[in-house]
Design a protein around this motif. Structure first.
Motif, PDB file in Angstrom:
ATOM      1  N   ASP A  78      37.174   8.873 -85.596  1.00  0.00           N
ATOM      2  CA  ASP A  78      36.566  10.082 -86.166  1.00  0.00           C
ATOM      3  C   ASP A  78      35.135  10.277 -85.676  1.00  0.00           C
ATOM      4  OD1 ASP A  78      38.906  10.458 -87.537  1.00  0.00           O
ATOM      5  OD2 ASP A  78      38.168   9.645 -89.436  1.00  0.00           O
ATOM      6  N   ALA A  79      34.357   9.181 -85.656  1.00  0.00           N
ATOM      7  CA  ALA A  79      32.958   9.282 -85.210  1.00  0.00           C
ATOM      8  C   ALA A  79      32.887   9.669 -83.738  1.00  0.00           C
ATOM      9  CB  ALA A  79      32.249   7.942 -85.438  1.00  0.00           C
ATOM     10  N   THR A  80      33.797   9.123 -82.927  1.00  0.00           N
ATOM     11  CA  THR A  80      33.818   9.445 -81.493  1.00  0.00           C
ATOM     12  C   THR A  80      34.185  10.910 -81.271  1.00  0.00           C
ATOM     13  OG1 THR A  80      34.442   7.166 -80.983  1.00  0.00           O
ATOM     14  CG2 THR A  80      34.817   8.809 -79.271  1.00  0.00           C
ATOM     15  N   LEU A  81      35.177  11.389 -81.993  1.00  0.00           N
ATOM     16  CA  LEU A  81      35.598  12.787 -81.849  1.00  0.00           C
ATOM     17  C   LEU A  81      34.531  13.750 -82.366  1.00  0.00           C
ATOM     18  CD1 LEU A  81      39.303  12.430 -83.025  1.00  0.00           C
ATOM     19  CD2 LEU A  81      38.534  12.952 -80.702  1.00  0.00           C
ATOM     20  N   LYS A  82      33.832  13.322 -83.392  1.00  0.00           N
ATOM     21  CA  LYS A  82      32.814  14.191 -83.985  1.00  0.00           C
ATOM     22  C   LYS A  82      31.604  14.357 -83.079  1.00  0.00           C
ATOM     23  CE  LYS A  82      30.001  14.678 -88.192  1.00  0.00           C
ATOM     24  NZ  LYS A  82      29.682  14.081 -89.516  1.00  0.00           N
ATOM     25  N   HIS A  83      31.220  13.293 -82.385  1.00  0.00           N
ATOM     26  CA  HIS A  83      29.943  13.315 -81.663  1.00  0.00           C
ATOM     27  C   HIS A  83      30.064  13.251 -80.140  1.00  0.00           C
ATOM     28  CE1 HIS A  83      28.047  12.952 -85.513  1.00  0.00           C
ATOM     29  NE2 HIS A  83      28.502  11.730 -85.727  1.00  0.00           N
TER      30      HIS A  83
ATOM     31  N   ASP B 258      26.639   2.278 -85.368  1.00  0.00           N
ATOM     32  CA  ASP B 258      25.949   3.377 -86.039  1.00  0.00           C
ATOM     33  C   ASP B 258      26.776   4.641 -85.842  1.00  0.00           C
ATOM     34  OD1 ASP B 258      24.315   5.355 -86.957  1.00  0.00           O
ATOM     35  OD2 ASP B 258      22.595   4.871 -85.688  1.00  0.00           O
ATOM     36  N   PRO B 259      27.393   5.182 -86.918  1.00  0.00           N
ATOM     37  CA  PRO B 259      28.279   6.337 -86.774  1.00  0.00           C
ATOM     38  C   PRO B 259      27.555   7.677 -86.631  1.00  0.00           C
ATOM     39  CG  PRO B 259      28.184   5.663 -89.065  1.00  0.00           C
ATOM     40  CD  PRO B 259      27.364   4.666 -88.300  1.00  0.00           C
TER      41      PRO B 259
ATOM     42  N   VAL C  39      26.243   7.003 -81.870  1.00  0.00           N
ATOM     43  CA  VAL C  39      27.470   7.021 -81.071  1.00  0.00           C
ATOM     44  C   VAL C  39      27.147   7.274 -79.601  1.00  0.00           C
ATOM     45  CG1 VAL C  39      29.628   8.266 -80.650  1.00  0.00           C
ATOM     46  CG2 VAL C  39      28.961   7.673 -82.993  1.00  0.00           C
ATOM     47  N   LYS C  40      26.280   8.255 -79.345  1.00  0.00           N
ATOM     48  CA  LYS C  40      25.933   8.571 -77.953  1.00  0.00           C
ATOM     49  C   LYS C  40      25.187   7.415 -77.293  1.00  0.00           C
ATOM     50  CE  LYS C  40      26.022  13.602 -78.332  1.00  0.00           C
ATOM     51  NZ  LYS C  40      25.278  14.870 -78.265  1.00  0.00           N
TER      52      LYS C  40
END
Length: 759
Positions: free
Chosen positions: A15-20, A134-135, A140-141
């Protein structure tokens, strides 16, 4: 051209990867991100498991002392059956990938979860490692911008691999060893032995025995009622361990001394030696993690582990009202701090009772809970932004949701603040002390106050309001001295709440300083654990297993008590098993694996050597269980009760040398050997191959085929000729036929002769 595959351990990381980072479309078990040529999929924990012993060697399917210990087979793994479909999809994705990004959790178990799948798939391509600790968008980046070669961290997975192999072999072999030896003494159950569960049970056994061995004793406290500067207050006598008759806890044990002291101070002048007032404050308690919510809910709501686990799962997955409920962290990220107003708004909309206090919150307050460095892959359990009618929740769901919400709300209220005054006075050369607290800002306690009651005996607080008005050096009077006799009490038995707490700080019970330090070092990166065994995610399951296996029971007061067989097993096991020593010693070796100074095979070889020596020692010395042994009348070995297809029965532990069998009656064997069938010399008329025999059955003797259950032929006895019905001379009032006498289920009765038609 292929694609880059990102394998995460949990949905939250996806979810965090898809969000950011990447825009994706859900395709069954995974997401397709065509714009970035990526595929993203979560494993949701382990997808592989180690072979069971019988899968290495079929001879190990049966439990026998002769097969223990078995050889140190090269470890092999298989898919977990419940994840077979999911794994099949992942293996297909791996086969089509040009490169892979390993996004397992940032711990050794997370490293292993993905590595073992890649190993099973035989993947030889490029693998990069990303740590999504760190979400937040920035976190994430930054993580994806700083990926490393997975080979640099692969040894972390070796640590988890070594621990898993050792745990499984230790548990299998030691459980079989003690179970087989116990069966020789007539025990019919399984004596489970495991690195974590035996240490956990050891806590309970030792606490039970301490509680039961406690002898009542009495001690005495002395107080004085003082009046100084027109302020009346109570003060407690300060024991002088050099001159006063005291026990090891510095409590007065001489009643005459206490009474003499009371007489000595009553009516005598008293002088203030020192007095000071300082401003104090306490911050709100951190949000819950799995261990804390389990302990708190068990104490507050009096519910069982199963209920707590299911409630947390349903609140998250069904109702979407809370975050990940198995987290081991109590800290929160900066991203959560940024969206906290929205979370609070949602909670206020869901709960009118909490809306009142939420209106008083200040979202610019940043409590100590918000700490990116201490916030791991997971964060504390908090409410989500989901809007819901919580009146439709079950009572326990609603209570736990509000409980979790309260801990989050508390982060945005002021610290609890108070003025604390402490004074020391002297009367007849004896010192007394008193203290008072004047609350100036109630703060977070308006919404939530989880008070930990220490297991110690505390004197009642003195009624000492207004102490801050007294001047240093003032002289007054001791109006009256009093003494109270108190009974010493043992530490109470464990409850679910206190047991969960002690599992996570078990190092405090360890006397060996080396072992204690190793346990504490193991948890140095997690501020919420203090020398623990197991993990917050697995501890509840282990406790439940101890109940299910009959080692622990819970009484009507909620106390957890060890059973007789639990104590028996505790006593025959080595202390290094019933204490957390193995966890500490294995951790010491696992550090060498992480450093590349020890291989997994070398570690497991050491474990096998250790197990071999321990097993040889136990076999040679034998074990002694304090259970009633019923000797076999035929050979003298112990009989054991067994649950068969047709109910309980008793058989000799010397089988197959001795094949004696006995019926069970009220949990005891009927010590008359079962009669053997008597051959009639006839062949079975149904199967033509079996012999007809006479044997005892449920309804007495019967003639049947000896090939049962393959052939179920039973010779039916000819029915006795029906007895003629006795005509009574009466006529049926309904149809006019004769009335006759008949025999029924409940005795003789009269009815119409045409009973089948006329009732």
């Amino acid at each position: 051209m292929g694609y880059e595959l990102i394998i995460a351990e949990k949905n939250e990381l996806v979810d965090a990867t898809l969000k950011h980072m990447y825009q994706g479309i859900k395709t069954g078990y995974y997401y397709t991100c065509d714009a970035d040529n990526k595929r993203i999929m979560a494993t949701n924990g382990h997808m592989m498991t180690l072979f069971d012993p019988e899968e290495y060697d079929p001879a190990l399917k049966s439990w026998s002392l002769a097969t223990i210990p078995w050889v140190n087979h090269k470890p092999r793994k298989k898919p977990i059956p419940s994840k077979a479909a999911q794994l099949k999809v992942l293996l297909e994705l791996i086969a089509g990938a040009d490169s892979i990004i390993h996004a397992g959790d940032a711990d050794d178990e997370g490293q292993l979860i993905v590595d073992e799948i890649l190993d099973f798939a035989g993947y030889k391509g490029e693998v990069k490692r990303v740590y999504l600790n760190d979400p937040t968008e920035a976190g994430v980046k930054k993580a994806f911008a700083n990926m490393i070669d997975n080979n640099l961290r692969i040894k972390d997975g070796y640590v988890a691999e070594a621990r898993t192999i050792a745990d499984k072999d230790f548990g299998y072999m030691m459980t079989r060893l003690y179970t087989c030896l116990a069966k020789e003494q007539g025990f019919s159950g399984v004596l489970n032995v495991g690195r974590v569960q035996t240490a956990l049970r050891g806590l309970v056994v030792r606490r039970d025995r301490e509680f039961e061995a406690h002898s009542k004793a009495y001690y005495y406290t002395v107080k004085g009622l003082f009046n100084i500067d027109n302020i009346s207050f109570n003060a407690n006598y300060q024991v002088n361990p050099i001159t006063d008759p005291v026990d090891e806890k510095k409590r007065i044990i001489d009643k005459d001394f206490a009474n003499s002291l009371v007489n000595k101070i009553t009516g005598k002048p008293a002088k203030i030696l020192s007095i000071s007032t300082v401003k104090e404050q306490t911050p709100p308690p951190l949000p819950f993690n799995k261990a804390e919510i389990t302990s708190a809910a068990a104490k507050k709501f009096k519910v069982k582990l199963d209920v707590i686990d299911k409630t947390l799962e349903d609140l998250r997955l069904v109702h979407e009202l809370i975050t990940y409920g198995r987290s081991d962290s109590r800290y929160l990220s900066d991203e959560i701090f940024a969206d906290s107003p929205l979370r609070l708004e949602s909670v206020a909309a869901n709960s009118s009772e909490l809306a009142v206090i939420i209106a008083k919150t200040d979202t610019t307050i940043k409590s100590k809970a918000f700490n990116n460095e201490l916030c791991s892959v997971h964060h504390g359990i908090i409410p989500t932004q989901k809007l819901a009618d919580i009146s439709k929740l079950s009572a326990i769901e609603r209570n736990m949701y509000l409980f979790i919400a309260q801990s989050f709300i508390a982060q945005f209220l002021p610290n609890h603040q108070y003025d604390e005054t402490n004074l020391t006075l002297e009367v007849e050369s004896h010192k007394f002390t008193a203290s008072s607290k004047l609350v100036t800002v109630n703060g977070w306690k308006d919404v939530f106050a989880e008070i930990d009651v220490e297991e110690s005996e505390l004197d009642e607080e003195a009624d000492s309001s207004g102490l801050q008005s007294i001047s240093n050096g003032s002289i007054g009077l001791c109006n009256k001295g009093t003494t109270n006799n108190k009974e010493t009490k043992p530490r109470p038995r464990y409850t679910l709440a206190t047991l969960v707490k002690d599992i996570n700080s078990i190092a405090k019970f360890v006397k060996d300083e080396k072992i204690k330090k190793l346990l504490q070092d193991k948890d140095k990166d997690n501020p919420d654990l203090h020398g623990s065994i197991g993990t917050p995610a697995t501890q509840n399951g282990i406790i439940k297993e101890c109940f299910a296996n009959g080692f622990l029971v819970e009484d009507t007061k909620g106390n957890i008590i060890s059973t007789p067989i639990c104590r028996d097993l505790h006593d025959i096991l080595s202390e290094q098993f019933t204490m957390p020593d193995l966890t500490a010693l294995w951790y010491e070796q696992q550090k060498l694996i992480a450093a590349g100074k020890l291989t997994v095979s070398e570690f497991t070889a050491d474990v096998f050597e250790f197990l071999g020596k321990e097993i040889a020692k136990v076999k040679a010395e034998g074990i002694k269980l304090n259970i009633e042994m019923i000797p076999c009348p035929k050979c003298g070995k112990a009989l054991r009760r067994q649950d068969g297809k047709f109910g309980w029965w008793w058989g000799c532990s010397g089988y197959p040398v001795c094949d004696a069998k006995y019926k069970d009656k009220d949990g005891k064997p009927v010590l008359v050997e079962a009669e053997k069938p008597v051959a009639t010399g006839e062949k079975c008329p149904q199967c033509k191959t079996g012999d007809m025999v006479i044997k005892s059955g449920k309804f007495g003797e019967m003639k049947a085929c000896n090939q049962y259950p393959k052939c179920k032929y039973i010779e039916q006895k000819p029915k006795a000729e029906a007895k003629p019905l006795e005509v009574t001379g009466k006529k049926c009032p309904k149809c006019g036929s004769d009335i006759v006498k008949r025999q029924g289920k409940f005795g003789e009765f009269e009815s119409c002769i045409n009973y089948s038609k006329c009732k």
